[in-house]
Write a protein that holds these residues in place. Structure first.
Motif, PDB file in Angstrom:
ATOM      1  N   UNK A 108      26.391  33.711  40.973  1.00 42.10           N
ATOM      2  CA  UNK A 108      26.981  35.032  41.182  1.00 42.10           C
ATOM      3  C   UNK A 108      26.787  35.373  42.654  1.00 42.10           C
ATOM      4  N   UNK A 109      27.891  35.609  43.364  1.00 39.80           N
ATOM      5  CA  UNK A 109      27.832  35.792  44.805  1.00 39.80           C
ATOM      6  C   UNK A 109      28.165  37.226  45.198  1.00 39.80           C
ATOM      7  N   UNK A 110      27.324  37.768  46.084  1.00 40.22           N
ATOM      8  CA  UNK A 110      27.543  39.088  46.650  1.00 40.22           C
ATOM      9  C   UNK A 110      28.232  38.953  48.005  1.00 40.22           C
ATOM     10  N   UNK A 127      26.527  48.811  40.913  1.00 42.26           N
ATOM     11  CA  UNK A 127      27.772  48.153  40.513  1.00 42.26           C
ATOM     12  C   UNK A 127      27.592  46.642  40.482  1.00 42.26           C
ATOM     13  N   UNK A 128      26.934  46.096  41.479  1.00 38.12           N
ATOM     14  CA  UNK A 128      26.729  44.651  41.515  1.00 38.12           C
ATOM     15  C   UNK A 128      25.687  44.192  40.499  1.00 38.12           C
ATOM     16  N   UNK A 129      24.703  45.024  40.204  1.00 35.21           N
ATOM     17  CA  UNK A 129      23.771  44.683  39.116  1.00 35.21           C
ATOM     18  C   UNK A 129      24.545  44.558  37.805  1.00 35.21           C
ATOM     19  N   UNK A 130      25.455  45.510  37.562  1.00 33.26           N
ATOM     20  CA  UNK A 130      26.255  45.451  36.337  1.00 33.26           C
ATOM     21  C   UNK A 130      27.088  44.182  36.267  1.00 33.26           C
ATOM     22  N   UNK A 144      25.298  32.759  52.626  1.00 32.62           N
ATOM     23  CA  UNK A 144      24.241  31.774  52.355  1.00 32.62           C
ATOM     24  C   UNK A 144      24.723  30.650  51.440  1.00 32.62           C
ATOM     25  N   UNK A 145      25.500  30.997  50.426  1.00 30.69           N
ATOM     26  CA  UNK A 145      25.883  30.008  49.412  1.00 30.69           C
ATOM     27  C   UNK A 145      26.557  28.762  49.996  1.00 30.69           C
TER      28      UNK A 145
END
Length: 367
Positions: free
Chosen positions: A71-73, A83-86, A51-52
């Motif tokens: 911050x990109x997933x 893990x990505x929340x951290x 999306x970014x």
């Protein structure tokens, strides 16, 4: 393409925490509208790597003068993780985000859920804005304040209720949405009608071809009707103590299917599609609804192009075991959302597992 359709505003009435849902084309570029919802000098845009590249720059133009970062997933349900929340929280720390900072969720349901949960955790809760870019997130996950992440044991087992400051549903982002993702969003639209609006269900049957063709007039009406319905439910039962649980029609079956497929075999909307049909068949088996209602649901799902069968390789006993972990399970007994027919869903406690297993076995045997 109709570019003259008026924008719609639907309010989610929650007292001091009420917020608008804006629906229309070009809203990402309407910086004055959504920038006014930011109260501090820090912002972080959480998005994904699909999306970014399409939309981040347009949002960035509205953040001029602020201290902000992104911050990109990676794309996909499997990345809605602790893990990505951290990592996102670490990014907020690096930004120096204060209590009046805002997280902006730019993407689909995975991004919205993870961004909202991150915002709920940072300093025990900061603002966030939903900018959904998929039909599914526009009509469902961006509205209502449910946030969360997945565990290996099941979907959305960890989360928080944290309402956004606003929802910016720019339907122009749907122009780039793959057909499969678009159909997933239609599953949630159908679900809303199946739960509590028989008239809307009939309208969907009449306009199925237009919706498949992404006719903008029909699409905006479908989005607005579904959002208006959900806003009403959320305002009456924000934390799902009763009525809001009805919005989970098909989800106990669907989440089990998603988990069994490791979040790759079925997308969320596809799981909801199959799950709704399984819930209808179970309702019919229990004598709650007529076969004609099940047939109408199956026909509409097929007309939209949604799956109606359990994928091969899924075992009934394993699916039932996963259903026992559902958040609606009470005191070790299944509590499912079933229906009395189109537009009349209800919460049913103490469902006999033998009946559930029979429906699952029939579904898997029919593949």
């Amino acid at each position: 393409m109709n570019t003259t359709l008026p924008r719609q505003t639907i309010d989610v009435p929650l007292g001091a925490r009420s917020y608008p849902v804006w629906i229309g084309r070009g809203l990402l570029d309407d910086h004055a509208r959504w920038r006014a919802m930011l109260r501090g000098k820090h912002a972080m845009v959480i998005s994904n790597r699909t999306v970014a590249p399409l939309y981040l720059e347009r949002v960035a133009q509205g953040l001029d003068g602020l201290h902000w970062s992104s911050f990109l997933l990676d794309d996909g349900e499997a990345h809605k993780s602790f893990a990505n929340v951290g990592l996102a929280l670490d990014a907020l720390a690096t930004l120096g985000a204060t209590r009046d900072a805002c997280v902006i969720a730019l993407g689909g349901g995975v991004v919205g859920d993870l961004a909202g949960y991150t915002a709920a955790c940072w300093m025990r809760g900061i603002d966030f804005i939903q900018m959904p870019t998929t039909l599914l997130s526009m009509v469902d996950s961006s509205v209502g304040g449910k946030t969360g992440v997945n565990l290996p044991a099941g979907k959305n087992l960890v989360g928080a209720f944290h309402q956004p400051r606003a929802v910016v549903a720019d339907i122009g982002t749907l122009d780039s949405l793959p057909a499969r993702e678009y159909r997933c969003g239609m599953a949630e639209v159908i679900k809303g009608a199946a739960i509590g609006d028989a008239g809307f269900f009939a309208w969907l049957e009449q306009h199925a071809d237009a919706l498949v063709a992404r006719d903008e007039t029909a699409l905006v009406q479908a989005i607005a009707t579904k959002v208006r319905y959900k806003a009403g439910v959320v305002s009456r039962d924000e934390t799902e103590q009763g009525e809001r649980a009805l919005l989970n029609l098909g989800h106990t079956f669907g989440h089990a299917l998603e988990t069994a497929g490791h979040y790759t075999a079925l997308l969320h909307g596809e799981g909801v599609s199959v799950g709704m049909l399984l819930a209808a068949r179970l309702s019919e088996r229990l004598g709650m609804s007529a076969h004609a209602d099940t047939q109408r649901l199956e026909k509409l799902l097929k007309a939209i192009g949604l799956p109606i069968t359990v994928p091969s390789g899924f075992e009934p006993e394993h699916l039932l075991a996963l259903m026992r972990l559902d958040k609606k399970t009470i005191a070790g007994t299944l509590r499912l959302i079933l229906w009395r027919g189109i537009g009349h869903a209800e919460i049913v406690s103490g469902v006999n597992e033998a009946d559930v297993l029979a429906v699952l076995r029939e579904a898997t045997a029919a593949r």
